[in-house]
Design an enzyme around this catalytic site. Structure first.
Site, PDB file in Angstrom:
ATOM      1  N   HIS A  52       4.852  -0.046  -0.094  1.00  0.00           N
ATOM      2  CA  HIS A  52       5.497  -0.961   0.852  1.00  0.00           C
ATOM      3  C   HIS A  52       4.472  -1.913   1.475  1.00  0.00           C
ATOM      4  O   HIS A  52       3.265  -1.711   1.372  1.00  0.00           O
ATOM      5  CB  HIS A  52       6.228  -0.185   1.956  1.00  0.00           C
ATOM      6  CG  HIS A  52       5.320   0.694   2.772  1.00  0.00           C
ATOM      7  ND1 HIS A  52       4.818   1.893   2.300  1.00  0.00           N
ATOM      8  CD2 HIS A  52       4.818   0.543   4.040  1.00  0.00           C
ATOM      9  CE1 HIS A  52       4.056   2.446   3.230  1.00  0.00           C
ATOM     10  NE2 HIS A  52       4.034   1.650   4.290  1.00  0.00           N
ATOM     11  N   HIS A  78       0.844  -1.203   0.000  1.00  0.00           N
ATOM     12  CA  HIS A  78       0.000   0.000   0.000  1.00  0.00           C
ATOM     13  C   HIS A  78       0.877   1.250   0.000  1.00  0.00           C
ATOM     14  O   HIS A  78       2.071   1.200   0.290  1.00  0.00           O
ATOM     15  CB  HIS A  78      -0.887   0.019   1.253  1.00  0.00           C
ATOM     16  CG  HIS A  78      -0.090   0.089   2.533  1.00  0.00           C
ATOM     17  ND1 HIS A  78       0.543  -1.024   3.055  1.00  0.00           N
ATOM     18  CD2 HIS A  78       0.185   1.120   3.375  1.00  0.00           C
ATOM     19  CE1 HIS A  78       1.168  -0.694   4.179  1.00  0.00           C
ATOM     20  NE2 HIS A  78       0.971   0.611   4.387  1.00  0.00           N
ATOM     21  N   ASP A 131       1.028   5.013   1.912  1.00  0.00           N
ATOM     22  CA  ASP A 131       0.492   5.694   3.096  1.00  0.00           C
ATOM     23  C   ASP A 131      -0.158   7.007   2.696  1.00  0.00           C
ATOM     24  O   ASP A 131       0.274   7.675   1.746  1.00  0.00           O
ATOM     25  CB  ASP A 131       1.612   5.992   4.109  1.00  0.00           C
ATOM     26  CG  ASP A 131       2.138   4.732   4.768  1.00  0.00           C
ATOM     27  OD1 ASP A 131       1.405   3.727   4.783  1.00  0.00           O
ATOM     28  OD2 ASP A 131       3.283   4.767   5.272  1.00  0.00           O
ATOM     29  N   ARG A 151       4.225  -8.190  17.785  1.00  0.00           N
ATOM     30  CA  ARG A 151       5.022  -7.046  17.345  1.00  0.00           C
ATOM     31  C   ARG A 151       4.176  -5.781  17.438  1.00  0.00           C
ATOM     32  O   ARG A 151       3.004  -5.774  17.054  1.00  0.00           O
ATOM     33  CB  ARG A 151       5.499  -7.257  15.910  1.00  0.00           C
ATOM     34  CG  ARG A 151       6.332  -6.096  15.371  1.00  0.00           C
ATOM     35  CD  ARG A 151       6.652  -6.283  13.896  1.00  0.00           C
ATOM     36  NE  ARG A 151       7.369  -5.137  13.364  1.00  0.00           N
ATOM     37  CZ  ARG A 151       7.245  -4.655  12.130  1.00  0.00           C
ATOM     38  NH1 ARG A 151       6.409  -5.259  11.284  1.00  0.00           N
ATOM     39  NH2 ARG A 151       7.930  -3.606  11.734  1.00  0.00           N
TER      40      ARG A 151
END
Length: 729
Positions: free
Chosen positions: A710, A658, A660, A720
């Site tokens: 990314h 995608h 940002d 995480r």
């Protein structure tokens, strides 16, 4: 209080007159006779100034009980005259000159030569100090001779004259020790026959003596090269002797910080290294025993850090006792955790919690009394929880000053607030002294006699067993405990000092501190920004530019240290404590339009009311990096979205490719790969470049909308966490 005046007699031999001109009286024949029933801080200050000008001093009345009354509340002082009269009877040389003066509240501003010259110029056998106010009997006002210019009324605190004349003046004294010496000398002066036969006059323009009572607006400091004088601006004179008579003790203390050479612009502090107590030769078991009193009276940020710093003090812990007074239930876990882990390191521990419902004054009184009754206790070190100690040697430094009460100067960053007052108002509250700002801003560095200290200070335990034996030193119906304590100290004539010779630390702001979160210190970026940075910003952040710590793992992707481990942990724990993680669906009412194209399981910063603090963080710590790495781009760090993402193998392990919705993105790793989770990372598809082991506390910064397509790589084990910010100008 047992206010003990000290009488000073200075004896000179007169020279003969040659060729019709009066010769100067040789100052080397000076003898100073002083009466002091005990040594006080004021007496030692007086003697220091006398020694500076080579006045030779003989003390009378040492060890004698003072019966002369308290000048602050009623007339007295007859004991001075009795002792003077007895001393004069032993003196036989007819041409001696006597200077008779108080000393607890007196400093010399010049030497014998100037004093004698001005005395001779007065052309009388006896010269008294003068005052603008009549005391103690106002009915005698009309009986005082009129003067053309200057003060009209006699002050008995200082006079100078020839031995035969002074003998004659005191010959009729038959009063009791508590009889008023002021009234006795006043009656002698207003009796015209006695005044003429003894040949008395007044120092009306304050050329020899400066009484401060009634004249505070007339007196200013005059800084000369390597010395300081007091100047009377009304009469343009430089008096030799400065007397803080009556209710002007604080003013003479202020002037005594400078006169005659205590502090000058050329030399700085000249007395700061006198009478020190060195600890360097002592073995640890020989160190003085210190009882540290820690006082927690309100919700306070960074309490955990306070206790961490307490452990780092460079002082043998087996020579420390702890007294902890905690009035705030919110901090009970902090106190308990510290004592459970480290209490055994200290010789003795006393803890008082909120359940005991003890007020502040009672706690302080108990603390002082515990040391008073422990013959091994050498010092008290009173320490409020909001004090940030940055000097690990603070205890050693303060002890080595060897002063009765000494406070390390601490200030509140960005403000003129400190833990001392330079002066008091008429009603006993804060007033700003002329030198206050210069001391706080360290333009004048030294050890300063002040009327009030608080928050952190060291007290000699010997005081508690002598002058300060009263149990209720902190109790008052009208004053708060700190003010009551300082009032009682001043009333006993004990000096309090503050030193700014070292950097000791600062004091936290407790305003607006809320306790509604798990880690409330995270919200302190506005109120206590320096402490917030020390706690939450990576230790290497300030070295980023200097040491070129910014890495470029992928094109136009910058990687740099940003958060401390504590910050990462607190953010994660705060989010998990809040617990309202999104479901990872496209429909999201939290964002404008209600639809998220690439959803994550997350919590937004505004959900925990942290958006203002987060933007402040971005402005202060991210924007400078952005402007350095993207030249010509300036940001106000406005963001549409800032959130913490949670990746779990059985929840949301990864994120599809995608762009940002940002000009640039900050991706901050909040936990440790290989320890807290396996896998994870970020891949930039256009460059076929991955960061697969993000370092905890390090941030990735990269462009958002156009070039840096990314994806989030799969987390294969553990959990995480990352903090993501979509930043626009």
């Amino acid at each position: 209080m047992n206010f003990v005046p000290v009488l000073l007699s200075i004896i000179f031999l007169c020279t003969s007159v040659t060729d019709g001109e009066e010769q100067l009286i040789p100052s080397e024949k000076l003898l100073v006779v002083t009466v002091a029933t005990k040594e006080t801080d004021g007496f030692r200050r007086f003697m220091r100034s006398a020694k500076h000008f080579n006045y030779t001093v003989e003390v009378l009345g040492a060890g004698e009980e003072w019966k002369g009354g308290d000048y602050m509340s009623a007339p007295g002082g007859g004991q001075k005259v009795r002792l003077l009269k007895a001393a004069l009877e032993q003196m036989k040389t007819e041409d001696l000159i006597i200077l008779f003066i108080d000393s607890y509240d007196v400093v010399f501003a010049s030497g014998p030569k100037e004093l004698l010259k001005k005395f001779q110029q007065a052309k009388h056998k006896v010269v008294f100090s003068s005052e603008s106010l009549i005391w103690p009997d106002r009915h005698l006002e009309d009986k005082h001779p009129y003067v053309k210019e200057g003060n009209r009324f006699l002050g008995s605190g200082g006079f100078i004259g020839y031995l035969p004349n002074i003998k004659k003046m005191v010959a009729d004294w038959t009063g009791e020790d508590n009889t008023s010496d002021q009234l006795f000398f006043t009656r002698t002066y207003i009796d015209s026959d006695k005044r003429k036969s003894i040949n008395i006059t007044l120092d009306t323009k304050c050329r020899l003596f400066q009484n401060l009572h009634g004249a505070l607006d007339e007196v200013v400091l005059k800084f000369e090269e390597g010395r300081v004088r007091a100047r009377n601006v009304l009469y343009d004179t430089l008096p030799v002797i400065i007397h803080g008579n009556g209710p002007t003790k604080l003013q003479i203390n202020y002037l005594g910080n400078y006169i005659p050479n205590t502090w000058t612009f050329e030399t700085g502090c000249t007395v700061c290294h006198e009478n020190l107590r060195s600890l360097s030769a002592l073995k640890e078991p020989e160190y003085p025993l210190v009882m540290i009193g820690i006082f927690i009276q309100q919700p306070t940020p960074f309490v955990t850090v306070f206790f961490e710093r307490l452990l780092t003090l460079k002082y043998p812990k087996n020579r420390l006792n702890l007294f902890i007074y905690n009035q705030e239930a919110h901090h009970e876990p902090h106190v308990s955790t510290f004592l459970d882990k480290h209490g055994s390191l200290y010789q003795n521990v006393k803890s008082i919690g909120p359940d005991e419902e003890m007020d502040k004054a009672a706690a302080y009184n108990l603390y002082f009394d515990m040391c008073r009754n422990n013959e091994d206790c050498d010092y008290l070190f009173s320490l409020d929880i909001e004090v940030v100690i940055k000097n690990e040697d603070i205890l050693k430094i303060l002890i080595e000053y060897n002063l009765p009460i000494v406070a390390p100067m601490i200030t509140r960053i960005g403000r003129l607030w400190s833990n001392f007052w330079g002066a008091l108002s008429a009603d006993g509250y804060y007033a700003r002294s002329e030198d206050y700002v210069d001391i706080v801003q360290e333009r004048r560095v030294g050890v300063w006699n002040v009327p009030y200290v608080s928050n952190v200070y060291l007290v000699k335990a010997s005081l508690l067993r002598s002058e300060l034996q009263e149990f209720d030193l902190f109790t008052s119906k009208i004053l708060d405990p700190d003010m009551a304590f300082c009032h009682n100290v001043r009333r006993k004539g004990i000096f309090m000092y503050v030193t700014n010779q070292h950097t000791f630390g600062r004091i936290l702001s407790t305003e607006n501190y809320q306790t509604t979160h798990l880690h409330n210190d995270l919200w302190q970026i506005f109120e206590n920004p320096v402490d917030w940075q020390e706690r939450y910003i990576h230790e290497n952040y300030t070295l980023i530019m200097k040491n070129k710590l910014i890495e470029t793992p992928c094109p136009d992707v910058y990687w740099f240290p940003l958060f401390s481990d504590v910050a990462c942990n607190h953010i994660v724990e705060e989010m998990e404590n809040f617990g309202e993680w999104s479901g990872g669906a496209n429909t999201d009412k939290r964002i404008q339009g209600g639809y998220e194209n690439v959803p994550t399981i997350d919590i937004h910063m505004n959900q925990i009311n942290y958006e203002k603090e987060w933007q402040k963080f971005l402005v202060e710590y991210v924007a400078p990096i952005t402007e350095k790495m993207y030249p010509g781009y300036y940001t106000k760090a406005q963001f549409d979205l800032a959130f913490v993402v949670r990746y779990k193998p059985d929840e949301q392990p990864s994120l599809r490719p995608h762009h940002d919705a940002s000009t640039f993105t900050i991706n901050l790793a909040l936990n440790e790969g290989g320890l807290d989770y396996e896998g994870g990372g970020c891949r930039f598809l256009r460059y076929n470049c991955s960061i697969q082991a993000p370092r905890k506390g390090w941030a990735l910064m990269h462009p958002g909308r156009l070039t840096h397509y990314h994806e989030g790589l799969p987390t294969t084990a553990g959990v995480r966490y990352i903090a993501v910010s979509f930043v626009d100008p």
